[in-house]
Design a protein around this motif. Structure first.
Motif, PDB file in Angstrom:
ATOM      1  N   LEU A  30       7.132 -12.578  -7.217  1.00 23.59           N
ATOM      2  CA  LEU A  30       6.079 -12.132  -6.302  1.00 23.59           C
ATOM      3  C   LEU A  30       5.149 -13.296  -5.982  1.00 23.59           C
ATOM      4  N   PRO A  31       4.601 -13.316  -4.771  1.00 26.54           N
ATOM      5  CA  PRO A  31       3.635 -14.372  -4.437  1.00 26.54           C
ATOM      6  C   PRO A  31       2.351 -14.181  -5.243  1.00 26.54           C
ATOM      7  N   VAL A  32       1.581 -15.251  -5.337  1.00 25.18           N
ATOM      8  CA  VAL A  32       0.285 -15.180  -6.003  1.00 25.18           C
ATOM      9  C   VAL A  32      -0.560 -14.154  -5.260  1.00 25.18           C
ATOM     10  N   ALA A  33      -1.300 -13.336  -6.012  1.00 25.79           N
ATOM     11  CA  ALA A  33      -2.123 -12.272  -5.413  1.00 25.79           C
ATOM     12  C   ALA A  33      -2.953 -12.809  -4.256  1.00 25.79           C
ATOM     13  N   GLY A  34      -2.874 -12.100  -3.136  1.00 24.53           N
ATOM     14  CA  GLY A  34      -3.646 -12.454  -1.951  1.00 24.53           C
ATOM     15  C   GLY A  34      -3.002 -13.512  -1.075  1.00 24.53           C
ATOM     16  N   GLN A  35      -1.903 -14.108  -1.536  1.00 22.08           N
ATOM     17  CA  GLN A  35      -1.208 -15.132  -0.755  1.00 22.08           C
ATOM     18  C   GLN A  35       0.031 -14.527  -0.093  1.00 22.08           C
TER      19      GLN A  35
ATOM     20  N   TRP B 235       6.079  -6.396   2.984  1.00 14.91           N
ATOM     21  CA  TRP B 235       4.856  -5.583   2.897  1.00 14.91           C
ATOM     22  C   TRP B 235       4.586  -5.217   1.437  1.00 14.91           C
ATOM     23  N   LEU B 236       5.621  -4.791   0.717  1.00 13.25           N
ATOM     24  CA  LEU B 236       5.484  -4.450  -0.696  1.00 13.25           C
ATOM     25  C   LEU B 236       5.074  -5.670  -1.522  1.00 13.25           C
ATOM     26  N   ARG B 237       5.732  -6.789  -1.281  1.00 11.97           N
ATOM     27  CA  ARG B 237       5.447  -8.015  -2.041  1.00 11.97           C
ATOM     28  C   ARG B 237       4.004  -8.453  -1.855  1.00 11.97           C
TER      29      ARG B 237
ATOM     30  N   GLY C 254       1.896  -6.704  -4.247  1.00  9.87           N
ATOM     31  CA  GLY C 254       2.212  -6.847  -5.664  1.00  9.87           C
ATOM     32  C   GLY C 254       3.292  -5.928  -6.188  1.00  9.87           C
ATOM     33  N   TYR C 255       4.071  -5.305  -5.299  1.00  6.33           N
ATOM     34  CA  TYR C 255       5.156  -4.412  -5.718  1.00  6.33           C
ATOM     35  C   TYR C 255       6.493  -5.155  -5.686  1.00  6.33           C
ATOM     36  N   ALA C 256       7.241  -5.077  -6.758  1.00  8.60           N
ATOM     37  CA  ALA C 256       8.626  -5.562  -6.799  1.00  8.60           C
ATOM     38  C   ALA C 256       9.495  -4.312  -6.854  1.00  8.60           C
TER      39      ALA C 256
ATOM     40  N   ALA D 256       1.344   3.415   1.499  1.00  9.07           N
ATOM     41  CA  ALA D 256       0.524   3.014   0.346  1.00  9.07           C
ATOM     42  C   ALA D 256       0.052   4.239  -0.435  1.00  9.07           C
ATOM     43  N   ASP D 257      -0.375   5.271   0.271  1.00 11.33           N
ATOM     44  CA  ASP D 257      -0.828   6.505  -0.389  1.00 11.33           C
ATOM     45  C   ASP D 257       0.309   7.163  -1.175  1.00 11.33           C
ATOM     46  N   ARG D 258       1.511   7.228  -0.588  1.00 11.54           N
ATOM     47  CA  ARG D 258       2.653   7.848  -1.264  1.00 11.54           C
ATOM     48  C   ARG D 258       3.077   7.038  -2.493  1.00 11.54           C
ATOM     49  N   LEU D 259       3.022   5.711  -2.381  1.00 14.83           N
ATOM     50  CA  LEU D 259       3.365   4.881  -3.537  1.00 14.83           C
ATOM     51  C   LEU D 259       2.378   5.122  -4.678  1.00 14.83           C
TER      52      LEU D 259
END
Length: 167
Positions: A13-18, A87-89, A92-94, A130-133
């Motif tokens: 995953l990319p660094v948070a916010g990147q 979009w997930l990545r 922060g979702y894998a 996002a809400d369903r996840l």
């Protein structure tokens, strides 16, 4: 070389916010899905909720010298998968993503290099996903793809992409 039945390792995953590095993501995608290196993807761009590929026609020619419908269909389906995965990545979702339903409508022949654009079908689609996840651990989003050859819309596609539960 990929082996049947053996999942390819996930891209970290990319660094948070990147955001993801588009070139690195495409290199990983070529390793994960061997067909990708033959699709003629020249570049990938993300602008807000829009994901765009620039493609070369030559590897996707049919017997008539225009775009092969099967290759174009594969590209639209894969672009939607990439939109959902990226979009997930970014959040922060894998997670695993699968196409649940897809359809295409061919409007004009593809006669030169082209671009494919993918966006959510509904403006509230990403928020609903996002809400369903958050509430169910899985979700689904409808995306549309358009193939443009210059100023000509050649293909419209739609797909539902399912995000599977973690596990």
């Amino acid at each position: 070389m990929r082996e049947i039945g053996v999942p390819h390792p996930r891209l970290p995953l990319p660094v948070a916010g990147q955001p993801d590095d588009p070139a690195a993501f495409l290199r990983w995608l070529e390793e994960a899905i061997p067909l990708v290196e033959h699709l003629g993807i020249a570049a990938m761009h993300r602008d807000g909720e829009r994901l765009t590929w620039d493609l070369t026609l030559t590897p996707n020619l049919n017997d008539k010298g225009t775009g092969f419908g099967g290759a174009l269909t594969a590209q639209t389906t894969l672009l939607g998968w990439c939109w959902t995965t990226l979009w997930l990545r970014q959040r922060g979702y894998a997670r695993d993503v699968v196409v649940a339903e897809a359809s295409q409508r061919f409007l004009a022949p593809v006669t030169a290099d082209y671009r494919l654009i993918c966006v959510p079908e509904a403006a509230q689609g990403p928020e609903a996903l996002a809400d369903r996840l958050e509430s169910r651990g899985r979700g689904r989003i409808a995306l549309t793809q358009q193939l443009w050859c210059g100023d000509t819309l050649c293909l419209e596609a739609r797909g539902d992409y399912a995000v599977l539960p973690a596990g």
